[in-house]
Structures are given as structure tokens and as C-alpha cells.
Scaffold this motif. Structure first.
Motif, PDB file in Angstrom:
ATOM      1  N   GLU A   1       3.362 -10.661  -4.449  1.00  0.00           N
ATOM      2  CA  GLU A   1       3.520  -9.219  -4.631  1.00  0.00           C
ATOM      3  C   GLU A   1       2.248  -8.474  -4.264  1.00  0.00           C
ATOM      4  OE1 GLU A   1       4.894  -8.427  -8.597  1.00  0.00           O
ATOM      5  OE2 GLU A   1       6.692  -9.639  -8.317  1.00  0.00           O
ATOM      6  N   THR A   2       1.108  -9.016  -4.647  1.00  0.00           N
ATOM      7  CA  THR A   2      -0.159  -8.368  -4.323  1.00  0.00           C
ATOM      8  C   THR A   2      -0.367  -8.322  -2.817  1.00  0.00           C
ATOM      9  OG1 THR A   2      -1.112  -9.128  -6.404  1.00  0.00           O
ATOM     10  CG2 THR A   2      -2.658  -8.427  -4.702  1.00  0.00           C
ATOM     11  N   ARG A   3      -0.081  -9.435  -2.155  1.00  0.00           N
ATOM     12  CA  ARG A   3      -0.237  -9.494  -0.704  1.00  0.00           C
ATOM     13  C   ARG A   3       0.724  -8.524  -0.011  1.00  0.00           C
ATOM     14  NH1 ARG A   3       0.173 -14.684  -0.295  1.00  0.00           N
ATOM     15  NH2 ARG A   3      -2.030 -15.047  -0.513  1.00  0.00           N
ATOM     16  N   LEU A   4       1.972  -8.485  -0.447  1.00  0.00           N
ATOM     17  CA  LEU A   4       2.963  -7.590   0.136  1.00  0.00           C
ATOM     18  C   LEU A   4       2.583  -6.132  -0.093  1.00  0.00           C
ATOM     19  CD1 LEU A   4       5.691  -7.181   1.568  1.00  0.00           C
ATOM     20  CD2 LEU A   4       6.768  -7.273  -0.683  1.00  0.00           C
ATOM     21  N   ASP A   5       2.171  -5.818  -1.317  1.00  0.00           N
ATOM     22  CA  ASP A   5       1.775  -4.449  -1.641  1.00  0.00           C
ATOM     23  C   ASP A   5       0.580  -4.014  -0.789  1.00  0.00           C
ATOM     24  OD1 ASP A   5       1.949  -2.038  -3.186  1.00  0.00           O
ATOM     25  OD2 ASP A   5       0.222  -2.719  -4.354  1.00  0.00           O
ATOM     26  N   ARG A   6      -0.414  -4.909  -0.665  1.00  0.00           N
ATOM     27  CA  ARG A   6      -1.592  -4.601   0.145  1.00  0.00           C
ATOM     28  C   ARG A   6      -1.206  -4.375   1.604  1.00  0.00           C
ATOM     29  NH1 ARG A   6      -5.126  -9.530   1.337  1.00  0.00           N
ATOM     30  NH2 ARG A   6      -3.403  -9.793   2.749  1.00  0.00           N
ATOM     31  N   ASP A   7      -0.353  -5.247   2.149  1.00  0.00           N
ATOM     32  CA  ASP A   7       0.055  -5.115   3.546  1.00  0.00           C
ATOM     33  C   ASP A   7       0.833  -3.833   3.786  1.00  0.00           C
ATOM     34  OD1 ASP A   7      -1.210  -7.505   4.034  1.00  0.00           O
ATOM     35  OD2 ASP A   7       0.634  -8.695   4.098  1.00  0.00           O
ATOM     36  N   GLN A   8       1.694  -3.451   2.841  1.00  0.00           N
ATOM     37  CA  GLN A   8       2.460  -2.214   2.999  1.00  0.00           C
ATOM     38  C   GLN A   8       1.548  -0.998   2.954  1.00  0.00           C
ATOM     39  OE1 GLN A   8       5.378  -2.506  -0.124  1.00  0.00           O
ATOM     40  NE2 GLN A   8       6.903  -3.421   1.230  1.00  0.00           N
ATOM     41  N   LYS A   9       0.604  -0.980   2.024  1.00  0.00           N
ATOM     42  CA  LYS A   9      -0.328   0.145   1.931  1.00  0.00           C
ATOM     43  C   LYS A   9      -1.183   0.243   3.190  1.00  0.00           C
ATOM     44  CE  LYS A   9      -0.652   0.448  -3.064  1.00  0.00           C
ATOM     45  NZ  LYS A   9      -1.494   0.275  -4.243  1.00  0.00           N
ATOM     46  N   ASN A  10      -1.656  -0.889   3.675  1.00  0.00           N
ATOM     47  CA  ASN A  10      -2.460  -0.883   4.899  1.00  0.00           C
ATOM     48  C   ASN A  10      -1.653  -0.378   6.087  1.00  0.00           C
ATOM     49  OD1 ASN A  10      -4.738  -1.815   3.604  1.00  0.00           O
ATOM     50  ND2 ASN A  10      -4.515  -3.918   4.280  1.00  0.00           N
ATOM     51  N   ALA A  11      -0.408  -0.835   6.211  1.00  0.00           N
ATOM     52  CA  ALA A  11       0.430  -0.392   7.327  1.00  0.00           C
ATOM     53  C   ALA A  11       0.698   1.103   7.243  1.00  0.00           C
ATOM     54  CB  ALA A  11       1.749  -1.167   7.333  1.00  0.00           C
ATOM     55  N   GLN A  12       0.948   1.589   6.045  1.00  0.00           N
ATOM     56  CA  GLN A  12       1.209   3.016   5.872  1.00  0.00           C
ATOM     57  C   GLN A  12      -0.043   3.837   6.191  1.00  0.00           C
ATOM     58  OE1 GLN A  12       2.461   4.038   1.918  1.00  0.00           O
ATOM     59  NE2 GLN A  12       3.362   5.969   2.577  1.00  0.00           N
ATOM     60  N   THR A  13      -1.192   3.381   5.719  1.00  0.00           N
ATOM     61  CA  THR A  13      -2.439   4.089   5.985  1.00  0.00           C
ATOM     62  C   THR A  13      -2.763   4.072   7.476  1.00  0.00           C
ATOM     63  OG1 THR A  13      -3.258   3.475   3.801  1.00  0.00           O
ATOM     64  CG2 THR A  13      -4.890   4.220   5.400  1.00  0.00           C
ATOM     65  N   LEU A  14      -2.579   2.934   8.125  1.00  0.00           N
ATOM     66  CA  LEU A  14      -2.829   2.846   9.566  1.00  0.00           C
ATOM     67  C   LEU A  14      -1.920   3.805  10.333  1.00  0.00           C
ATOM     68  CD1 LEU A  14      -3.313  -0.998  10.051  1.00  0.00           C
ATOM     69  CD2 LEU A  14      -5.045   0.778  10.378  1.00  0.00           C
ATOM     70  N   GLN A  15      -0.650   3.883   9.940  1.00  0.00           N
ATOM     71  CA  GLN A  15       0.284   4.784  10.618  1.00  0.00           C
ATOM     72  C   GLN A  15      -0.125   6.242  10.411  1.00  0.00           C
ATOM     73  OE1 GLN A  15       2.812   3.970  12.721  1.00  0.00           O
ATOM     74  NE2 GLN A  15       2.857   6.164  13.113  1.00  0.00           N
ATOM     75  N   THR A  16      -0.522   6.584   9.201  1.00  0.00           N
ATOM     76  CA  THR A  16      -0.962   7.948   8.920  1.00  0.00           C
ATOM     77  C   THR A  16      -2.199   8.299   9.740  1.00  0.00           C
ATOM     78  OG1 THR A  16      -0.094   7.779   6.669  1.00  0.00           O
ATOM     79  CG2 THR A  16      -1.681   9.536   7.097  1.00  0.00           C
ATOM     80  N   LEU A  17      -3.158   7.386   9.778  1.00  0.00           N
ATOM     81  CA  LEU A  17      -4.366   7.628  10.576  1.00  0.00           C
ATOM     82  C   LEU A  17      -4.030   7.744  12.061  1.00  0.00           C
ATOM     83  CD1 LEU A  17      -6.911   5.255   8.810  1.00  0.00           C
ATOM     84  CD2 LEU A  17      -7.004   7.755   8.869  1.00  0.00           C
ATOM     85  N   LYS A  18      -3.119   6.901  12.538  1.00  0.00           N
ATOM     86  CA  LYS A  18      -2.715   6.944  13.945  1.00  0.00           C
ATOM     87  C   LYS A  18      -2.084   8.298  14.277  1.00  0.00           C
ATOM     88  CE  LYS A  18      -1.743   5.021  17.951  1.00  0.00           C
ATOM     89  NZ  LYS A  18      -2.662   5.344  19.003  1.00  0.00           N
TER      90      LYS A  18
END
Length: 171
Positions: free
Chosen positions: A63-80
Motif C-alpha cells: 500500500e505504501t509503495r502504491l500510494d507513493r507511486d500514485q502521488k508521484n505520477a499525479q505530481t509529475l502530470q501536474t508539473l508537466k
């Protein structure tokens, strides 16, 4: 379609892909020892029966790994999206570009650190890098020895060049 709708659609796509990857990983059979001992039970069944107490810890790491990956993907998309927006000033786009690069590199470092530590015999590992600090959570029953602590710090320093390392053991 306006920008807000595009961001929502992109975020939903990222979440769908993450859910698909997780579903695929969880639905594959588990092979613990790689051989059938002739007992008529599959390895997945014997693993499932013998380690129900480990499910809580395993799910924590998953769960921690999945949550971290989702947050990172969302942040990367927002920054992009921010970088691609022509209405944003050049200074802000440059700052967003630097944050995007830093987050992408940190994500890569986290993955490399986790893989390296697992290859050194640690059962499960979560690594989180924020700013100039790395936090490593290791699955284990006992307190880490000084040798283990040095080994983990050396891996983090060698891969991410980060000196400030916080190490935690989770059962």
C-alpha cells in the motif's frame, strides 16, 4: 475540452493504469520456494496458510509503495501540464521543470535503492526521498546491526548521493 477536464482525465488514466498493474501483480500465483513438495498443495496455498500474520506487514509495504507511486505520477502530470502551459511565466516554468526533473530522478533513485537492498537479502524495502533526506523502511523482525545500517547508508549514498538517511525497521 478545457484544461481542467484534461487534467482530470489524465489523472484518472494514471490511476486506472496503477490499478491494472496492481491487480495483475496480486492475481498472479505466488511461488515461495519454486518447487512442489508432493503434498498436493500449491506453494501459494501453503504460503497463504502459513503466513496470515505477515499479510498486515506485506500489505503495508504494498500500500505504501502504491500510494507513493500514485502521488508521484499525479505530481509529475501536474508539473508537466504546468510546464506545457504557455500562459505561465518562463521563471515559473523553469522552476516547475527543475521540480519535475528532481522528482523523476528521486523516483528512479528510490526504485534502484529498493532493488539493490532486496538483492542484498532484505525481504522488503520502501525508500522515500524528499529534498536531501532519504527514509528507508526495511521489513525485518530484529533490530538492524551496525553493519546492516552501514550497508543501507552506503547503498543510499552510492545511488542517490544523499548523506542524511533515516532507517526504520517494520515487522
Amino acid at each position: 475540452m478545457n484544461k481542467k477536464q484534461g487534467i482530470i482525465i489524465a489523472t484518472l488514466l494514471v490511476l486506472i493504469v496503477c490499478a491494472g498493474v496492481l491487480a495483475t501483480k496480486l492475481n498472479n500465483p505466488l511461488y515461495v520456494n519454486g518447487d512442489d513438495s508432493g503434498s498436493g498443495k500449491s506453494s501459494a496455498v501453503s504460503f497463504n496458510n502459513s503466513s496470515q500474520k505477515n499479510n498486515k506487514t506485506s500489505s503495508f509495504f504494498e500500500e505504501t509503495r502504491l500510494d507513493r507511486d500514485q502521488k508521484n505520477a499525479q505530481t509529475l502530470q501536474t508539473l508537466k501540464n504546468f510546464i506545457d502551459d504557455k500562459n505561465v511565466s518562463k521563471e515559473n516554468r523553469d522552476e516547475a521543470s527543475k521540480k519535475y526533473t528532481d522528482l523523476a530522478m528521486n523516483t528512479n533513485y528510490e526504485s534502484k535503492i529498493e532493488t539493490t537492498l532486496k538483492s542484498k537479502g532484505y525481504e522488503d524495502v520502501i525508500c522515500s526521498i524528499e529534498d536531501s533526506k532519504a527514509r528507508v523502511i526495511v521489513k525485518g523482525k530484529d533490530k538492524l546491526t551496525d553493519k546492516d545500517t552501514r550497508e543501507i547508508k552506503n547503498v543510499v549514498v552510492g545511488i542517490a548521493k544523499i548523506q542524511d538517511v533515516e532507517i526504520e525497521v517494520k515487522q
